[in-house]
Design a protein around this motif. Sequence first.
Motif, PDB file in Angstrom:
ATOM      1  N   ALA A   1      68.835  34.640  57.267  1.00 38.53           N
ATOM      2  CA  ALA A   1      67.961  35.266  58.267  1.00 38.53           C
ATOM      3  C   ALA A   1      67.009  36.279  57.622  1.00 38.53           C
ATOM      4  N   HIS A   2      66.984  36.325  56.287  1.00 36.43           N
ATOM      5  CA  HIS A   2      66.128  37.245  55.516  1.00 36.43           C
ATOM      6  C   HIS A   2      66.477  38.711  55.739  1.00 36.43           C
ATOM      7  N   ARG A   3      67.756  38.995  55.966  1.00 36.23           N
ATOM      8  CA  ARG A   3      68.278  40.364  56.046  1.00 36.23           C
ATOM      9  C   ARG A   3      68.994  40.681  54.737  1.00 36.23           C
ATOM     10  N   VAL A   4      68.979  41.947  54.355  1.00 34.69           N
ATOM     11  CA  VAL A   4      69.674  42.357  53.141  1.00 34.69           C
ATOM     12  C   VAL A   4      71.169  42.127  53.326  1.00 34.69           C
ATOM     13  N   LYS A   5      71.748  41.355  52.399  1.00 37.07           N
ATOM     14  CA  LYS A   5      73.188  41.075  52.485  1.00 37.07           C
ATOM     15  C   LYS A   5      73.992  41.806  51.417  1.00 37.07           C
ATOM     16  N   ASP A   6      73.324  42.248  50.344  1.00 34.15           N
ATOM     17  CA  ASP A   6      73.980  43.073  49.333  1.00 34.15           C
ATOM     18  C   ASP A   6      72.919  43.788  48.513  1.00 34.15           C
ATOM     19  N   CYS A   7      73.359  44.842  47.852  1.00 32.51           N
ATOM     20  CA  CYS A   7      72.453  45.702  47.106  1.00 32.51           C
ATOM     21  C   CYS A   7      73.229  46.307  45.942  1.00 32.51           C
ATOM     22  N   PHE A   8      72.526  46.540  44.832  1.00 33.60           N
ATOM     23  CA  PHE A   8      73.167  47.209  43.703  1.00 33.60           C
ATOM     24  C   PHE A   8      72.170  48.102  42.987  1.00 33.60           C
ATOM     25  N   VAL A   9      72.684  49.111  42.338  1.00 32.10           N
ATOM     26  CA  VAL A   9      71.908  49.980  41.454  1.00 32.10           C
ATOM     27  C   VAL A   9      72.697  50.062  40.158  1.00 32.10           C
ATOM     28  N   ILE A  10      72.022  49.724  39.050  1.00 29.30           N
ATOM     29  CA  ILE A  10      72.665  49.779  37.738  1.00 29.30           C
ATOM     30  C   ILE A  10      71.767  50.522  36.762  1.00 29.30           C
ATOM     31  N   LEU A  11      72.357  50.954  35.672  1.00 28.31           N
ATOM     32  CA  LEU A  11      71.636  51.627  34.605  1.00 28.31           C
ATOM     33  C   LEU A  11      70.856  50.598  33.797  1.00 28.31           C
ATOM     34  N   ASP A  12      69.603  50.894  33.504  1.00 26.10           N
ATOM     35  CA  ASP A  12      68.777  50.011  32.685  1.00 26.10           C
ATOM     36  C   ASP A  12      69.285  50.071  31.251  1.00 26.10           C
ATOM     37  N   GLU A  13      69.964  49.031  30.850  1.00 29.13           N
ATOM     38  CA  GLU A  13      70.468  48.933  29.481  1.00 29.13           C
ATOM     39  C   GLU A  13      69.898  47.700  28.799  1.00 29.13           C
ATOM     40  N   ARG A  14      68.687  47.334  29.240  1.00 25.81           N
ATOM     41  CA  ARG A  14      68.049  46.171  28.620  1.00 25.81           C
ATOM     42  C   ARG A  14      67.803  46.460  27.149  1.00 25.81           C
ATOM     43  N   GLY A  15      68.027  45.486  26.356  1.00 21.30           N
ATOM     44  CA  GLY A  15      67.880  45.620  24.911  1.00 21.30           C
ATOM     45  C   GLY A  15      68.416  44.359  24.271  1.00 21.30           C
ATOM     46  N   GLU A  16      68.833  44.468  23.031  1.00 20.47           N
ATOM     47  CA  GLU A  16      69.311  43.294  22.308  1.00 20.47           C
ATOM     48  C   GLU A  16      70.483  42.612  23.001  1.00 20.47           C
ATOM     49  N   GLU A  17      71.405  43.387  23.545  1.00 24.22           N
ATOM     50  CA  GLU A  17      72.567  42.789  24.214  1.00 24.22           C
ATOM     51  C   GLU A  17      72.139  41.978  25.430  1.00 24.22           C
ATOM     52  N   TRP A  18      71.214  42.511  26.213  1.00 27.74           N
ATOM     53  CA  TRP A  18      70.739  41.777  27.392  1.00 27.74           C
ATOM     54  C   TRP A  18      69.983  40.532  26.985  1.00 27.74           C
ATOM     55  N   VAL A  19      69.242  40.602  25.881  1.00 23.74           N
ATOM     56  CA  VAL A  19      68.535  39.419  25.392  1.00 23.74           C
ATOM     57  C   VAL A  19      69.557  38.336  25.053  1.00 23.74           C
ATOM     58  N   ARG A  20      70.654  38.740  24.455  1.00 30.52           N
ATOM     59  CA  ARG A  20      71.703  37.796  24.052  1.00 30.52           C
ATOM     60  C   ARG A  20      72.477  37.258  25.256  1.00 30.52           C
ATOM     61  N   THR A  21      72.825  38.144  26.204  1.00 30.29           N
ATOM     62  CA  THR A  21      73.708  37.749  27.305  1.00 30.29           C
ATOM     63  C   THR A  21      72.972  37.456  28.613  1.00 30.29           C
ATOM     64  N   GLY A  22      71.737  37.896  28.706  1.00 33.42           N
ATOM     65  CA  GLY A  22      71.019  37.756  29.976  1.00 33.42           C
ATOM     66  C   GLY A  22      71.289  38.908  30.923  1.00 33.42           C
ATOM     67  N   GLY A  23      72.080  39.878  30.501  1.00 34.11           N
ATOM     68  CA  GLY A  23      72.386  41.030  31.350  1.00 34.11           C
ATOM     69  C   GLY A  23      73.445  40.723  32.383  1.00 34.11           C
ATOM     70  N   PRO A  24      73.744  41.699  33.224  1.00 32.20           N
ATOM     71  CA  PRO A  24      74.777  41.517  34.250  1.00 32.20           C
ATOM     72  C   PRO A  24      74.391  40.410  35.245  1.00 32.20           C
ATOM     73  N   ALA A  25      75.378  39.713  35.745  1.00 25.90           N
ATOM     74  CA  ALA A  25      75.134  38.620  36.697  1.00 25.90           C
ATOM     75  C   ALA A  25      74.391  39.114  37.932  1.00 25.90           C
ATOM     76  N   CYS A  26      74.713  40.311  38.423  1.00 29.40           N
ATOM     77  CA  CYS A  26      74.032  40.808  39.621  1.00 29.40           C
ATOM     78  C   CYS A  26      72.528  40.892  39.386  1.00 29.40           C
ATOM     79  N   TRP A  27      72.129  41.305  38.172  1.00 34.22           N
ATOM     80  CA  TRP A  27      70.704  41.420  37.862  1.00 34.22           C
ATOM     81  C   TRP A  27      70.069  40.036  37.684  1.00 34.22           C
ATOM     82  N   ARG A  28      70.738  39.167  36.973  1.00 35.36           N
ATOM     83  CA  ARG A  28      70.197  37.814  36.744  1.00 35.36           C
ATOM     84  C   ARG A  28      70.022  37.050  38.046  1.00 35.36           C
ATOM     85  N   ASN A  29      70.918  37.277  39.002  1.00 27.00           N
ATOM     86  CA  ASN A  29      70.926  36.489  40.233  1.00 27.00           C
ATOM     87  C   ASN A  29      70.243  37.162  41.416  1.00 27.00           C
ATOM     88  N   ALA A  30      69.711  38.370  41.236  1.00 28.09           N
ATOM     89  CA  ALA A  30      69.093  39.095  42.354  1.00 28.09           C
ATOM     90  C   ALA A  30      67.805  38.413  42.799  1.00 28.09           C
TER      91      ALA A  30
END
Length: 120
Positions: free
Chosen positions: A19-48
């Motif tokens: 119905a285009h209503r917010v069903k979940d929300c998250f706030v995380i620390l920006d830790e983008r860098g080499e690790e995120w390049v390797r792993t794609g970052g947290p699933a919540c961020w990749r799938n948002a």
Amino acid sequence: MTDRIPAAKALIGFNLNAAHRVKDCFVILDERGEEWVRTGGPACWRNAQMTYGACFSDWLKGGHDMTPEWVFSEMMAFYGFADSSVAEEALKQFGKIEECGWARAMIPSQTSKRVQWRIA
């Protein structure tokens, strides 16, 4: 909570239901860098579906639409929340941001009466 996230390093994401209503929300620390390049970052961020925050170069640079308050207001006024528990969780998530005392002040206490609602 003692480890708050500075707004300048906050990544905010959320997803919408059918119905285009917010069903979940998250706030995380920006830790983008080499690790995120390797792993794609947290699933919540990749799938948002919707992402905001430090991922934008003009975040917190004076634009009215580049602040945590604006993101929350967009979630609330433009999309709406699927139900009261989603709204409460969004407040808790925004409360992780150091500069968002307004969100922490709005979180219902354990002893307060909570109004429960769901949008049809």
